[in-house]
Structure formats: C-alpha cells, structure tokens
Design an enzyme around this catalytic site. Structure first.
Site, PDB file in Angstrom:
ATOM      1  CB  SER A  46      -1.080   0.069   1.291  1.00 23.86           C
ATOM      2  OG  SER A  46      -0.143  -0.122   2.331  1.00 23.86           O
ATOM      3  CD  GLU A  47       0.522   3.958   2.268  1.00 27.23           C
ATOM      4  OE1 GLU A  47      -0.707   4.622   2.055  1.00 27.23           O
ATOM      5  OE2 GLU A  47       0.553   3.096   3.084  1.00 27.23           O
ATOM      6  CB  THR A  48       7.438   1.776  -1.035  1.00 28.59           C
ATOM      7  OG1 THR A  48       6.838   0.440  -1.458  1.00 28.59           O
ATOM      8  CG2 THR A  48       8.940   1.661  -1.025  1.00 28.59           C
TER       9      THR A  48
END
Length: 295
Positions: A46-48
């Site tokens: 969902s995020e990096t």
C-alpha cells in the site's frame, strides 16, 4: 549499477504476517522520482518509503511516501514502520525521530520493550483536524456495496476529514462491516460527482463501541482494494470523535485487517491544542525481509 538497500516490516502487529506490510529504502540518495514511483509499484504494498537527508540539520530525515500510483503527503503506517527501521539502526535521538514530509514535520516517539529493543513507534500527525465535504449515505453506501440504511449518522454524516491526508469517514452498523465490498464504479462516480475530493476517495468504515473501534478501509482508485491498517485514517477518526464528543482528550483502540486475515491493532489518542484537535497513532512492528534493488 547502483544498489539500494531496503527492508520490509509488518506494521501495527507484533508478529509476522499481520498488520500492514511496508518497504523502506533506507538511503534513497541518487534515486529519481520516477524510480521511486516505479519501485513502489514493483513492491506492490500500500506504501513504500524512501529515506533522504533532511533539509534542516535539526531533523533526522526527509521521508518520501509513495503508493502504487502516486506520492502521498503523509501516511500513518509508513511513518511508524520507517521510524522502527531507523531506530533499530540507531538513528533516533533520545528516542525521538523527526521526519520532513510534504504535509509538514512528523515527530515520532520510539517504543522499546523491557529489554530495550525497539518494538514500535507513536507518531504525531502533522496537522490539526480539518473537515471538508459532507456526503450523503445514498452516494457513499454503494462504494462499499452497502445500502443507505447500513450507515449510521447519529454522530455525523459521511465526512471528508484530514490530519495530513484526507479520508471519507463513515460509521456503519456492526453487521454491515463484514459485508462491505468495494465497488470500483461507485468510487469513480463519487469522485466525478465531487471535484472537492480531488480524485482521492479513501473510504474508512468503522463500528464503535465506546473507545473500542473495528474498521476497514477501501481505496481502489489508488490501487488499494483494501488496507489492513491505516494509521492516518485512524488518527483522523480519533480527532473527529474527540471533536464531536467534547472533552480535552480521548484514547481509542482500533482493530483493522481482520477480514483480510491480517489483524492489526492501532493505538490512537487525540487532544485539544491551541490550533485545534490533534492526534497520535502508534503500534508495534515485526521484521520481515531485507534486500537490495539494482537500478
């Protein structure tokens, strides 16, 4: 060819395969914006996050957050997980880390267990609560495959709110939460109907029992069909509930990700400050993988 080290961590859980996965590139110097975005899409979380030197020496890092298709001004689990990774590398100052981000400065307090090992973190959202559009149950319910009667409006209608990044918050009946399923066409229709949403329709559904909350979050327009733990939305909800309930401070325990098989536990606190209602969110982390990207 340049090599960039990364670690992955499960955030808002104390064991592997729970919580929300995060990839952290601990030294992103030399990466282009396009490479960061491509890596975030490749990791498919969902995020990096991408850690860079801070602009101000008094701060500890500039942290850029990308989801699968765009950069984000702020997010909860990426800050908690990135702080956990950097603190384990000894990069905190007296148990505190300060991250420069698009939404403002984010301060993180590091949690340690009885042996002194880093166990988690608590972040302070960079902005006080702000409220935006109020939406109708008739237009929001179809986004989650629900009927208008499944939404609860005694405390508030579905509302756009933010403490650094915006969400649509909607209370639902307990039986409806497990039935919720995102409908991409309905999300697109809602986004087109309301230019004030700026193309961001991240729907945070919740059931409340006092200070205990069960939640789910859908953001299919950004490539996240469902999110197992959403710290920024949880912080926003805590701030919103305090603003509605009254009082000077409140604390909430939020459980998310159960329906996905990735149970997550988030600790949220909110308090009234001179500039409005502010919130914090925290939890534990569990290590997973480490490696290198060769670009």
């Amino acid at each position: 060819m340049p090599r960039f080290a990364y670690q992955t961590v499960d955030v808002f859980t104390d064991r592997p395969f729970g919580g929300n996965p995060l990839a952290v590139f601990t030294d992103a110097r030399g990466m282009t914006d396009a490479q960061m975005q491509a890596l975030a899409a490749e990791m498919n979380y969902s995020e990096t996050t991408f850690v860079l030197p801070p602009d101000e020496p008094a701060h500890d890092a500039r942290v850029r957050i990308f989801h699968r298709t765009a950069e984000m001004p702020f997010a909860g689990h990426p800050n908690v997980g990135t702080a956990w990774v950097l603190a384990r590398q000894g990069r905190d100052r007296g148990g505190i880390l300060r991250f420069e981000q698009m939404a403002g400065l984010v301060e993180i307090a590091i949690d340690r267990d009885e042996t002194g090992e880093v166990s988690g973190a608590v972040i302070a959202a960079p902005q006080p609560l702000s409220r935006g559009l109020e939406l109708t149950v008739e237009e929001v319910a179809p986004c989650a495959g629900l009927e208008a009667a499944d939404l609860v409006t005694a405390a508030h209608p579905p509302v756009q709110a933010s403490v650094g990044v915006s969400f649509v918050l909607a209370q639902v009946a307990p039986a409806a939460l497990a039935r919720a399923t995102p409908d991409l066409a309905a999300f697109r229709a809602l986004s087109a109907r309301h230019p004030g949403l700026a193309g961001r329709v991240s729907l945070f559904l919740y059931v409340r029992d006092g200070s205990a909350i069960r939640a789910r979050m859908f953001a299919p327009l950004a490539g996240t069909w469902e999110d197992p733990a959403t710290g920024s939305a949880s912080a926003t909800l805590g701030a919103l509930l305090l603003s509605l309930d009254g009082g000077e401070a409140a604390a909430f325990s939020i459980t998310q990700g159960v329906e996905m098989g990735r149970p997550s536990q988030l600790r949220v606190s909110a308090h009234r400050d001179q500039d409005g209602v502010r919130a914090r969110v925290g939890g534990s982390c569990a290590p997973m993988f480490h490696g290198e990207a060769v670009l």
